[in-house]
Scaffold this active site. Structure first.
Site, PDB file in Angstrom:
ATOM      1  N   ILE A   1       0.832  -1.206   0.000  1.00 10.25           N
ATOM      2  CA  ILE A   1       0.000   0.000   0.000  1.00 10.25           C
ATOM      3  C   ILE A   1       0.870   1.261   0.000  1.00 10.25           C
ATOM      4  CG2 ILE A   1      -1.604   1.372   1.417  1.00 10.25           C
ATOM      5  CD1 ILE A   1      -2.940  -1.211   2.231  1.00 10.25           C
TER       6      ILE A   1
ATOM      7  N   LYS B   1       9.196 -17.730 -22.012  1.00 10.13           N
ATOM      8  CA  LYS B   1       7.856 -17.653 -21.424  1.00 10.13           C
ATOM      9  C   LYS B   1       7.668 -16.318 -20.686  1.00 10.13           C
ATOM     10  CE  LYS B   1       5.291 -20.772 -18.399  1.00 10.13           C
ATOM     11  NZ  LYS B   1       5.495 -22.045 -17.694  1.00 10.13           N
TER      12      LYS B   1
ATOM     13  N   CYS C   1      33.528   4.854  17.218  1.00  7.13           N
ATOM     14  CA  CYS C   1      32.493   5.662  17.856  1.00  7.13           C
ATOM     15  C   CYS C   1      32.229   5.152  19.278  1.00  7.13           C
ATOM     16  CB  CYS C   1      31.241   5.690  16.982  1.00  7.13           C
ATOM     17  SG  CYS C   1      30.226   7.142  17.299  1.00  7.13           S
TER      18      CYS C   1
ATOM     19  N   HIS D   1      33.075   7.368  11.765  1.00  9.32           N
ATOM     20  CA  HIS D   1      32.770   6.074  11.144  1.00  9.32           C
ATOM     21  C   HIS D   1      33.548   5.904   9.834  1.00  9.32           C
ATOM     22  CE1 HIS D   1      29.498   4.826  13.828  1.00  9.32           C
ATOM     23  NE2 HIS D   1      29.291   6.131  13.963  1.00  9.32           N
TER      24      HIS D   1
ATOM     25  N   GLU E   1      34.219   3.320   8.273  1.00 11.90           N
ATOM     26  CA  GLU E   1      33.685   2.258   7.413  1.00 11.90           C
ATOM     27  C   GLU E   1      32.788   2.812   6.306  1.00 11.90           C
ATOM     28  OE1 GLU E   1      32.769   2.921  10.488  1.00 11.90           O
ATOM     29  OE2 GLU E   1      30.681   2.399  10.937  1.00 11.90           O
TER      30      GLU E   1
END
Ligand code: GLN
Length: 541
Positions: free
Chosen positions: A147, A222, A379, A513, A515
Site C-alpha cells: 500500500i 515464457k 564511535c 565512522h 567504514e
C-alpha cells in the site's frame, strides 16, 4: 540530458534491489557515463535515523550529514560517487514537506491530495539537484503491491509519460523460485508481479530475474511472452559468491547493453577490469585472519553492513580473507571473554547506543589492551575504550558515560555545543532525537608522529560522524598519563576524535565512522592497517 532508470522490486523483499541498482550504476560508469543513484523509501519515518538497527539495518550517513538507507552505502561502494541528502527520500519527508506547504498557505485554497500534491512532491525530489549526470537511477523501496508504495509508483508512472521513452526506463527485479519436487524454476510469481505493475500503469522495459540456478531458455521465453518484453530484456540475475562479482555477472547477461539499447545509445564496451581484479583477490587470498566484532545488533548483520564491507576491503588490500566472528557483547555478562576472544587476531567494537551490552564491550577493550591484540574502536567502541582506560589504568572506578545516566566521573559526556563550519550547534539533554546528532563530515587534525598520522599520511582528514556524546576533555591529562594518546582532535582542539595507545601493537579508537567511506577499489587506510596488524598477530599465535 539526464536519463532516469526506475528500479522496482516484486514477488518478495530482500532480492538485492540495492545491489542490483549499484551494480547497474557501476556498469554504466564503466562505459564512461556519469551516474547518480537515489532511493525512494515508502515508510513513514522522516529518515531511518530514529529506527532501531533491528528494524532497518545500518543508518548510512552522508558527507552532508543525512541519515539514510543502507542501500546508499552500496551505491557509494560500487560507484565511488558520494551520496547527498537529496539522494534518499521517504514518505515521511514528502508528507512533512506537503503539510508544511499547506500550513503556509502555499496551495492557495486547494484541497490537498495524494494526486497531484504528494506525487508532485515526489517528482520534484526525483528531478532535483541533477546537473550533468547522464543517468539517474532511482530505486523504489519495498515490493510492488505494498500500500505504501502506491504514490511512488504513480509518480514514476507520470514521470515515464512526461519524460518519454528516450529519457525514462522501468526495470523490475523479480524472483524465480525453484520447486524441488517438480525440478522447475517457476515464472508465475514474476508474471503476477508484472501484472501488479501493469495495474498501476507501468509496463516494465526490462526484467531482472533473481534465481539460484541457470534459467532455461524456455522459461526465459515464457517470461518475455507473458510479461510483454523482448527475450533479451529478460536478464538472468543469478546468485554469485561475492557481491563484487555482481557488476561483471550482470554485464555478462547483457544488463547494461539492454539499457543502452533502450535509450538508443552507442556506448563503448565497459571497462570492468577493476571488478575482475577485486573478485580475483577475494577468491584467491593468501591467508586468513579472524576478527571479533563485539556488538549488540549481531543477530541482524545488516546493522553492520558498511563495517563488514570495510573489513573485507582491508582483507583485499592485504590479500587475506577476513573471517568475522560476530559476538553479542551481552554474552560477556555470564561467559568469560577469554574463550571467545583468544582465537581472534583482532577485536573491533563498532558503533552503538545505550547501556545494554556496554560492560561486555569494555571487557573486550580491556582484553585487547592487556593481551596486545589489535583493537579498533569505532564511535561507541572508542568511548568504551576510554572508559576502560579510565577505570582500569587511571583508577577512576566510577568512570562512565552520561549516556547511561549521571555518574561520578563522566569521561564521556553529552556534547552540548560544537562548530559546524562557522556555525555553533547547540543541544540540550531533553531535545528532539531525530536528526540532532553531530552528523556528517567534520575535519580532524592528526598529531604528527602518531600512528594515525602515519596510517593516513596526512595532517588533516575528513570523516563522517554520528554521535551525541564525546570524550570529556577535562580528563585528558589524567588519561594521557596512563599512556593513552589523544592523537586526533577537531580543528578547534575541543573534541577528541582519535585516541591510541602508542605502546601497543595496534590500539586505535575513532569517534567517527571510517567504514562509511571505504570502497573495494579504495580500501580505507585504517581498515587496511588494522587488518595488516591482525595478519602480524596471526603469525604470533
Ligand atoms: N551512543 C554514542 C553517542 O551517541 C555512540 C554513537 C555511535 O556509536 N554511533 O555518542
Amino acid at each position: 540530458m539526464t536519463r532516469f532508470i526506475f528500479i522496482t522490486g516484486g514477488v518478495v523483499s530482500s532480492l538485492g534491489k540495492g545491489l542490483a541498482s549499484a551494480a547497474l550504476g557501476a556498469c554504466l560508469q564503466a562505459r564512461g557515463f556519469k551516474v547518480r543513484l537515489r532511493k525512494l523509501d515508502p515508510y513513514l519515518n522522516v529518515d531511518p535515523g530514529t529506527m532501531s538497527p533491528y528494524q532497518h539495518g545500518e543508518v548510512y550517513v552522508t558527507d552532508d550529514g543525512a541519515e539514510t538507507d543502507l542501500d546508499l552505502g552500496h551505491y557509494e561502494r560500487f560507484t565511488g560517487v558520494s551520496s547527498r541528502r537529496g539522494d534518499n527520500v521517504t514518505t515521511g519527508r514528502i508528507y512533512s514537506t506537503v503539510i508544511g506547504k499547506e500550513r503556509r498557505g502555499d496551495y492557495l485554497g486547494a484541497t490537498v491530495q495524494v494526486i497531484p500534491h504528494v506525487t508532485d512532491a515526489i517528482k520534484e525530489f526525483v528531478l532535483s539537484d541533477i546537473t550533468d549526470e547522464d543517468f539517474c537511477l532511482c530505486e523504489i523501496g519495498g515490493t510492488v503491491g505494498d500500500i505504501e508504495s502506491l504514490p511512488f509508483l504513480e509518480a514514476i508512472r507520470q514521470l515515464g509519460n512526461e519524460l518519454g521513452r528516450s529519457r525514462a526506463m522501468f526495470v523490475h527485479l523479480t524472483l524465480l523460485p525453484y520447486i524441488p519436487s517438480s525440478g522447475e524454476l517457476k515464472t508465475k510469481p514474476t508474471q503476477h508481479s508484472v501484472k501488479e505493475l501493469l495495474s498501476v500503469g507501468i509496463q516494465p522495459d526490462l526484467l531482472m530475474c533473481r534465481s539460484d540456478r541457470a534459467i532455461p531458455d524456455g522459461e526465459r521465453r515464457k517470461i518475455a511472452l507473458f510479461c510483454n518484453v523482448g527475450y533479451d530484456a529478460v536478464i538472468p540475475a543469478l546468485d554469485v559468491d561475492t557481491i563484487y562479482q555482481v557488476p561483471v555477472s550482470y554485464h555478462e547477461q547483457g544488463l547494461d547493453e539492454q539499457v543502452c539499447r533502450h535509450f538508443g545509445l552507442q556506448a563503448k564496451e565497459p571497462d570492468l577490469s577493476r571488478w575482475h581484479a577485486i573478485v580475483e583477490r577475494i577468491r584467491q587470498p593468501e591467508g586468513e585472519v579472524t576478527i571479533a566484532v563485539v556488538g549488540k545488533y549481531t543477530s541482524l548483520l545488516d546493522s553492520y553492513k558498511s563495517l563488514a564491507e570495510a573489513l573485507t576491503h582491508g582483507g583485499i588490500a592485504n590479500n587475506v580473507r577476513v573471517r568475522l566472528n560476530w559476538i553479542d557483547s551481552t554474552v560477556f555478562e555470564h561467559e568469560n571473554v577469554v574463550q571467545h576472544l583468544e582465537p581472534c587476531h583482532g577485536i573491533l567494537v563498532p558503533g552503538g547506543f545505550g547501556e545494554r551490552g556496554a560492560g561486555g564491550k569494555i571487557e573486550a577493550a580491556r582484553f585487547a589492551r592487556e593481551r596486545g591484540v589489535p583493537y579498533f574502536g569505532i564511535c561507541f567502541g572508542m568511548q568504551m575504550a576510554v572508559i576502560e582506560a579510565a577505570r582500569n589504568l587511571a583508577g577512576l572506578s566510577k568512570a562512565s558515560s552520561t549516556e547511561f545516566g549521571p555518574c561520578d566521573d563522566p569521561v564521556v559526556g553529552l556534547m552540548t555545543e560544537w562548530l559546524k563550519g562557522d556555525l555553533l550547534e547547540r543541544r540540550s539533554a531533553g531535545g528532539e532525537l531525530g536528526g540532532t546528532m553531530r552528523l556528517g563530515a567534520y575535519e580532524c587534525r592528526l598529531r604528527p608522529g602518531s600512528r594515525v598520522h602515519d596510517i593516513y599520511g596526512t595532517d588533516a582528514i575528513s570523516e563522517r560522524h554520528r554521535h551525541r556524546y564525546e570524550v570529556n576533555l577535562d580528563y585528558r591529562a589524567t588519561l594521557e598519563a596512563t599512556g593513552l594518546s589523544f592523537s586526533g582532535m577537531s580543528p578547534d582542539g575541543i573534541l577528541p576524535e582519535i585516541v591510541e595507545i602508542p605502546d601497543h601493537p595496534w590500539y586505535i579508537g575513532v569517534q567517527f565512522h571510517p567504514e562509511l567511506k571505504s570502497k573495494p577499489f579504495d580500501p580505507h587506510p585504517l581498515f587496511t592497517s588494522f587488518i595488516a596488524a591482525a595478519v602480524r598477530q596471526s603469525r604470533l599465535v
